[in-house]
Design a protein around this motif. Structure first.
Motif, short mmCIF file in Angstrom:
data_model
loop_
_atom_site.label_atom_id
_atom_site.label_comp_id
_atom_site.label_asym_id
_atom_site.label_seq_id
_atom_site.Cartn_x
_atom_site.Cartn_y
_atom_site.Cartn_z
N GLU A 129 0.82 -1.21 0.00
CA GLU A 129 0.00 0.00 0.00
C GLU A 129 0.86 1.26 0.00
OE1 GLU A 129 -3.26 0.19 -0.42
OE2 GLU A 129 -3.26 -1.99 -0.67
N LEU A 130 1.98 1.23 0.73
CA LEU A 130 2.81 2.42 0.80
C LEU A 130 3.50 2.73 -0.53
CD1 LEU A 130 4.51 2.18 4.32
CD2 LEU A 130 2.54 3.56 3.63
N LEU A 131 3.63 1.74 -1.39
CA LEU A 131 4.22 1.99 -2.70
C LEU A 131 3.39 2.97 -3.51
CD1 LEU A 131 5.44 -1.56 -3.83
CD2 LEU A 131 6.85 0.45 -3.32
N LYS A 132 2.11 3.12 -3.15
CA LYS A 132 1.23 4.05 -3.86
C LYS A 132 1.44 5.49 -3.38
CE LYS A 132 -2.26 0.37 -4.01
NZ LYS A 132 -3.63 -0.03 -3.56
N SER A 133 2.18 5.65 -2.28
CA SER A 133 2.42 6.97 -1.70
C SER A 133 3.78 7.48 -2.11
CB SER A 133 2.33 6.90 -0.17
OG SER A 133 2.86 8.06 0.43
N GLU A 134 3.83 8.67 -2.69
CA GLU A 134 5.11 9.25 -3.09
C GLU A 134 6.01 9.45 -1.89
OE1 GLU A 134 6.84 13.27 -5.30
OE2 GLU A 134 4.68 12.83 -5.33
N LYS A 135 5.44 9.78 -0.74
CA LYS A 135 6.21 10.06 0.47
C LYS A 135 6.94 8.82 0.95
CE LYS A 135 5.71 11.96 5.14
NZ LYS A 135 4.75 12.52 6.15
N TYR A 136 6.31 7.64 0.84
CA TYR A 136 6.90 6.42 1.39
C TYR A 136 7.26 5.39 0.32
CZ TYR A 136 5.18 8.21 5.86
OH TYR A 136 4.94 8.98 6.97
N SER A 137 7.37 5.81 -0.93
CA SER A 137 7.61 4.86 -2.01
C SER A 137 8.98 4.18 -1.91
CB SER A 137 7.46 5.56 -3.37
OG SER A 137 8.40 6.61 -3.49
N ASP A 138 9.94 4.81 -1.23
CA ASP A 138 11.27 4.20 -1.09
C ASP A 138 11.44 3.52 0.26
OD1 ASP A 138 11.50 6.45 0.58
OD2 ASP A 138 13.67 6.56 0.22
N TYR A 139 10.36 3.44 1.03
CA TYR A 139 10.40 2.89 2.39
C TYR A 139 10.56 1.37 2.36
CZ TYR A 139 8.24 1.14 6.73
OH TYR A 139 7.96 0.45 7.89
N LEU A 140 11.52 0.86 3.14
CA LEU A 140 11.76 -0.57 3.27
C LEU A 140 11.53 -1.00 4.72
CD1 LEU A 140 15.05 -0.90 1.17
CD2 LEU A 140 12.68 -1.23 0.39
N PHE A 141 10.92 -2.15 4.88
CA PHE A 141 10.51 -2.64 6.19
C PHE A 141 11.33 -3.88 6.54
CE2 PHE A 141 7.10 -5.18 8.56
CZ PHE A 141 7.33 -4.55 9.77
N GLY A 155 8.38 -9.70 23.13
CA GLY A 155 8.33 -11.07 22.65
C GLY A 155 7.94 -11.23 21.20
N GLY A 156 7.23 -10.25 20.66
CA GLY A 156 6.77 -10.35 19.28
C GLY A 156 7.76 -9.88 18.25
N GLY A 157 8.97 -9.52 18.67
CA GLY A 157 9.97 -9.05 17.73
C GLY A 157 10.01 -7.53 17.63
N ARG A 158 10.88 -7.05 16.79
CA ARG A 158 11.05 -5.60 16.62
C ARG A 158 11.19 -5.27 15.14
NH1 ARG A 158 16.00 -4.39 20.38
NH2 ARG A 158 16.56 -6.53 19.74
N TYR A 159 11.20 -3.97 14.84
CA TYR A 159 11.22 -3.51 13.45
C TYR A 159 12.37 -2.53 13.22
CZ TYR A 159 6.24 -4.99 13.52
OH TYR A 159 5.06 -5.69 13.65
N LEU A 160 12.75 -2.42 11.96
CA LEU A 160 13.66 -1.38 11.50
C LEU A 160 13.11 -0.78 10.21
CD1 LEU A 160 17.13 -3.07 12.04
CD2 LEU A 160 16.48 -0.84 12.96
N ASN A 161 13.37 0.49 9.99
CA ASN A 161 13.01 1.16 8.75
C ASN A 161 14.28 1.45 7.96
OD1 ASN A 161 10.38 1.22 9.69
ND2 ASN A 161 10.52 3.34 10.42
N LEU A 162 14.25 1.16 6.70
CA LEU A 162 15.36 1.47 5.80
C LEU A 162 14.83 2.26 4.61
CD1 LEU A 162 17.23 -1.98 5.74
CD2 LEU A 162 17.67 -0.04 7.24
N SER A 163 15.74 2.81 3.83
CA SER A 163 15.35 3.59 2.65
C SER A 163 16.11 3.09 1.44
CB SER A 163 15.66 5.08 2.88
OG SER A 163 15.68 5.79 1.67
N ALA A 164 15.39 2.75 0.38
CA ALA A 164 16.02 2.30 -0.85
C ALA A 164 16.92 3.38 -1.43
CB ALA A 164 14.96 1.89 -1.86
N VAL A 165 16.50 4.63 -1.32
CA VAL A 165 17.29 5.75 -1.84
C VAL A 165 18.58 5.91 -1.05
CG1 VAL A 165 17.37 8.25 -2.14
CG2 VAL A 165 15.31 6.98 -2.79
N GLU A 166 18.50 5.82 0.28
CA GLU A 166 19.70 5.96 1.10
C GLU A 166 20.69 4.83 0.84
OE1 GLU A 166 18.73 6.38 5.21
OE2 GLU A 166 17.72 8.32 4.94
N ILE A 167 20.18 3.61 0.66
CA ILE A 167 21.07 2.49 0.36
C ILE A 167 21.79 2.74 -0.96
CG2 ILE A 167 21.15 0.05 -0.28
CD1 ILE A 167 18.94 -0.44 1.76
N LYS A 168 21.06 3.24 -1.94
CA LYS A 168 21.65 3.49 -3.25
C LYS A 168 22.69 4.60 -3.19
CE LYS A 168 20.40 4.58 -8.05
NZ LYS A 168 19.28 4.86 -8.99
#
Length: 217
Positions: A129-141, A155-168
């Motif tokens: 769904e976020l791929l449809k948003s220009e703001k979050y189109s480069d967002y990686l989960f 106990g349920g784990g944790r998350y990190l946010n990454l950016s495809a643009v920043e990696i590039k």
């Protein structure tokens, strides 16, 4: 998926208070970067993350609950260079959540890293769904579990946010010091993705956010 952080101006006093909790002791890897600047970066990130929780429209916590938020001291060891292998022609799939619902994700790539001489890999995803948003189109989960879950971390784990643009632009880096809890760690009523088996790590990640101690029994 819950937990997308907003960029917020950090009050000077909040930043100072967070920095006072950080240990000055570090690993030898810390010499490779400006540790003072790095600790300040982590302090600012965490301060913004904390504010975004109670400032969010859905408010997973209230301002008074911030005393129940806890973090590991920043540790350069958990700021890990990685190699990204992009998945070609990925197929969308349904990721289960702790509420019983599903969310659609697309595999983006495989991150290859090393920890204490041990090689491991993790999958990183794009929210359909976020791929449809220009703001979050480069967002990686990047959701994950590790051997601290249920003890020092949620106990349920944790998350990190990454950016495809920043990696590039800047190269591949996974900073577990920025790992955060899903909103389900604070209270019920959210659709928090369950980290896929591919991201269940067989060691401890003693970095990032710890267990929230204000969750009602």
């Amino acid at each position: 998926q819950m937990g997308i952080r907003q960029k917020i101006n950090i009050p000077r006093m909040n930043l100072f208070l967070l920095l006072t909790f950080f240990s000055c002791a570090g690993h030898t890897q810390a010499m490779a970067i400006d540790t003072a600047a790095y600790y300040e970066e982590i302090a600012a990130y965490r301060s913004g993350a904390i504010q975004s929780l109670w400032q969010s429209e859905r408010q997973p916590i209230l301002p008074g609950d911030t005393i129940h938020l806890h973090f590991f001291d920043p540790d350069i060891e958990y700021r890990m260079p990685c190699r990204l292998k992009i998945i070609r022609d990925p197929k969308p799939f349904e990721m289960a959540t702790y509420s019983g619902l599903v969310q659609k994700y697309i595999p983006y790539g495989v991150l290859e890293m090393e920890h204490q001489g041990q090689s491991f890999s993790m999958e990183v995803y794009q929210n359909y769904e976020l791929l449809k948003s220009e703001k979050y189109s480069d967002y990686l989960f990047l959701p994950f579990k590790d051997h601290t879950n249920g003890e020092t971390t949620y106990g349920g784990g944790r998350y990190l946010n990454l950016s495809a643009v920043e990696i590039k632009e800047e190269g591949c880096m996974v900073d577990f010091n920025k790992a955060y809890n899903p909103w389900c760690a604070y209270r019920d009523g959210f659709n928090c993705p369950i980290p896929p088996v591919a991201n269940h790590l067989e060691f401890e990640i003693r970095a990032g956010e710890k267990i929230f101690t204000g969750f009602p029994e």
